[in-house]
Design a protein around this motif. Sequence first.
Motif, short mmCIF file in Angstrom:
data_model
loop_
_atom_site.label_atom_id
_atom_site.label_comp_id
_atom_site.label_asym_id
_atom_site.label_seq_id
_atom_site.Cartn_x
_atom_site.Cartn_y
_atom_site.Cartn_z
N VAL A 249 0.86 -1.19 0.00
CA VAL A 249 0.00 0.00 0.00
C VAL A 249 0.89 1.24 0.00
O VAL A 249 2.08 1.18 0.34
CB VAL A 249 -0.95 0.05 1.23
N ILE A 250 0.30 2.37 -0.37
CA ILE A 250 0.96 3.67 -0.31
C ILE A 250 0.17 4.55 0.66
O ILE A 250 -1.06 4.65 0.55
CB ILE A 250 1.02 4.34 -1.70
N HIS A 251 0.86 5.16 1.59
CA HIS A 251 0.22 6.03 2.58
C HIS A 251 0.17 7.45 2.04
O HIS A 251 1.20 8.09 1.88
CB HIS A 251 1.01 5.98 3.89
N ILE A 252 -1.02 7.94 1.75
CA ILE A 252 -1.21 9.31 1.27
C ILE A 252 -1.55 10.17 2.48
O ILE A 252 -2.59 9.98 3.12
CB ILE A 252 -2.35 9.39 0.22
N LYS A 253 -0.68 11.13 2.78
CA LYS A 253 -0.84 11.93 3.99
C LYS A 253 -1.32 13.35 3.68
O LYS A 253 -0.87 13.96 2.71
CB LYS A 253 0.49 12.00 4.75
N SER A 254 -2.22 13.83 4.53
CA SER A 254 -2.72 15.22 4.43
C SER A 254 -3.13 15.57 3.01
O SER A 254 -2.70 16.57 2.43
CB SER A 254 -1.65 16.21 4.92
N ALA A 255 -3.99 14.71 2.45
CA ALA A 255 -4.49 14.94 1.09
C ALA A 255 -5.61 15.97 1.14
O ALA A 255 -5.76 16.70 2.12
CB ALA A 255 -4.97 13.63 0.49
N LYS A 256 -6.40 16.04 0.09
CA LYS A 256 -7.49 17.01 0.02
C LYS A 256 -8.41 16.86 1.22
O LYS A 256 -8.80 15.75 1.57
CB LYS A 256 -8.27 16.80 -1.28
N GLY A 257 -8.74 17.98 1.85
CA GLY A 257 -9.54 17.92 3.07
C GLY A 257 -8.72 17.56 4.28
O GLY A 257 -9.26 17.21 5.33
N ASN A 258 -7.37 17.59 4.13
CA ASN A 258 -6.43 17.28 5.21
C ASN A 258 -6.65 15.87 5.76
O ASN A 258 -6.58 15.63 6.97
CB ASN A 258 -6.56 18.32 6.34
N LYS A 259 -6.95 14.93 4.86
CA LYS A 259 -7.24 13.55 5.25
C LYS A 259 -6.12 12.61 4.78
O LYS A 259 -5.57 12.78 3.70
CB LYS A 259 -8.57 13.09 4.66
N ASP A 260 -5.84 11.59 5.59
CA ASP A 260 -4.93 10.52 5.22
C ASP A 260 -5.72 9.36 4.62
O ASP A 260 -6.90 9.18 4.93
CB ASP A 260 -4.15 10.01 6.43
N ARG A 261 -5.06 8.57 3.80
CA ARG A 261 -5.68 7.35 3.28
C ARG A 261 -4.60 6.41 2.78
O ARG A 261 -3.43 6.80 2.65
CB ARG A 261 -6.67 7.66 2.15
N TYR A 262 -4.97 5.19 2.51
CA TYR A 262 -4.09 4.23 1.85
C TYR A 262 -4.63 3.93 0.47
O TYR A 262 -5.85 3.88 0.26
CB TYR A 262 -4.00 2.93 2.66
N THR A 263 -3.73 3.72 -0.47
CA THR A 263 -4.14 3.29 -1.81
C THR A 263 -3.24 2.15 -2.26
O THR A 263 -2.31 1.76 -1.55
CB THR A 263 -4.11 4.46 -2.81
N LEU A 264 -3.52 1.61 -3.43
CA LEU A 264 -2.85 0.41 -3.92
C LEU A 264 -1.40 0.67 -4.32
O LEU A 264 -1.09 1.71 -4.88
CB LEU A 264 -3.60 -0.15 -5.13
N LEU A 265 -0.55 -0.30 -4.04
CA LEU A 265 0.82 -0.32 -4.56
C LEU A 265 0.92 -1.48 -5.54
O LEU A 265 0.87 -2.64 -5.15
CB LEU A 265 1.84 -0.49 -3.42
N SER A 266 1.01 -1.14 -6.81
CA SER A 266 1.06 -2.16 -7.87
C SER A 266 2.38 -2.91 -7.82
O SER A 266 3.45 -2.32 -7.62
CB SER A 266 0.89 -1.48 -9.23
N LEU A 267 2.30 -4.23 -8.02
CA LEU A 267 3.51 -5.06 -8.04
C LEU A 267 4.42 -4.67 -9.20
O LEU A 267 5.64 -4.57 -9.04
CB LEU A 267 3.12 -6.54 -8.13
N LYS A 268 3.83 -4.44 -10.38
CA LYS A 268 4.62 -4.02 -11.54
C LYS A 268 5.24 -2.64 -11.31
O LYS A 268 6.38 -2.39 -11.70
CB LYS A 268 3.76 -3.99 -12.80
N PHE A 269 4.48 -1.76 -10.65
CA PHE A 269 5.03 -0.44 -10.37
C PHE A 269 6.17 -0.53 -9.37
O PHE A 269 7.15 0.21 -9.46
CB PHE A 269 3.94 0.50 -9.83
N LEU A 270 6.05 -1.45 -8.40
CA LEU A 270 7.10 -1.60 -7.39
C LEU A 270 8.43 -1.98 -8.04
O LEU A 270 9.49 -1.50 -7.63
CB LEU A 270 6.69 -2.65 -6.37
N GLU A 271 8.38 -2.82 -9.07
CA GLU A 271 9.60 -3.19 -9.80
C GLU A 271 10.22 -1.96 -10.47
O GLU A 271 11.44 -1.75 -10.41
CB GLU A 271 9.27 -4.25 -10.85
#
Length: 373
Positions: A249-271
């Motif tokens: 996962v990727i931790h998105i911090k203080s995004a729009k609305g000052n909110k944190d969230r997690y989103t997907l970390l692609s295996l192909k992108f990780l390479e």
Amino acid sequence: MVNIALSPLFHKNNHIIAISFKFDFAIKEYIKSVEGVKWSKTHKTFYIVHTVSNKQKLYQALRFKDWYVDYSALSSAKANIPKAQTKTLSIKLPYLEDSQQNNLEKFKKWMQQKRLSINTVNSYFEVTSFFLRYAQLKQQPITVRLVEQFNYDFIVRPNKSISYQNQCINGIKKYLDYIGTPLLSFDIERPKKPKKLPEVLSSDDVKNILDNIINLKHKTLLTLIYSAGLRIGEALKIRISDIDSKRMVIHIKSAKGNKDRYTLLSLKFLELLRLYYKTYKPKDYLFEGQNGGLYSTSSAQNILKKAAKKSNIKKPITLHTLRHSFATHLLENGTDIRYIQTLLGHSSPKTTMIYTHVSETSIRNIKNPFDNL
């Protein structure tokens, strides 16, 4: 604080905006990266052609850096703006009195203490400055009528966008909140935005765009935006520590609305990311400028524009189109709309539901009544 001065000039039969600043290599490189900015050997200054869209683009790029921008020379230079390119105003606003200017600076600090985003603070500061100068010109107290007059003279008459109009109203209301004026008496109706469907790329189009990017850093950035469904501001603020390869996962911090969230970390992108990391060795932010700090938004947009041209994509697209495409492709692959809402960081499911209108899968599954005739 960095000071940038904008002033009107006439150069090679064009009205231009000259961009002046105390020389600093990092500032110079950032200014150069803004789309449309050029160097004039004649005037020894950076400049951009003076149009409404270019001016807005320049303001946005400078606000992103939280620099102080002096554009008073532009505001008072009516004669230097081509009529064919923009509708000018006949009203020349006075400068604020010292007491009002000081109060405006305190308003800015108050918004910063409220932890509003840099863009929001700068936008509200700018529109409130215009409004207070307008009130000083009219020599009137702040009333609903004065706000309506300002709205007409500075937004409706010059035919500025609905988004800008809403921004102005929000900024003025925030200022009224700051000075303690009851907001109930200022119930100003906001115009509704036209409901337009987002542009979406096919999976093949996205692949072609990414394949047409040779530079490793550029490819990694645009791949991240698509594979994680990020806003460009979120992508540029990601730090190395925000990548969690164990949980994917990727931790998105203080995004729009000052909110944190997690989103997907692609295996192909990780390479791809590991190859990028070994090559560039970023120290703090995942994507850093040439002299450290955040990478430029305008540079990222230029990368996409060039790659789309090579891919022979005719539709108008932006970096946000990659985010729209991510959401739409998830929906077409059967992902529950509630999960998509969480990954995108939408507060309301209504915002996410727009992707049901552009999903090819849902449209293809509808039987056309003409085929039954």
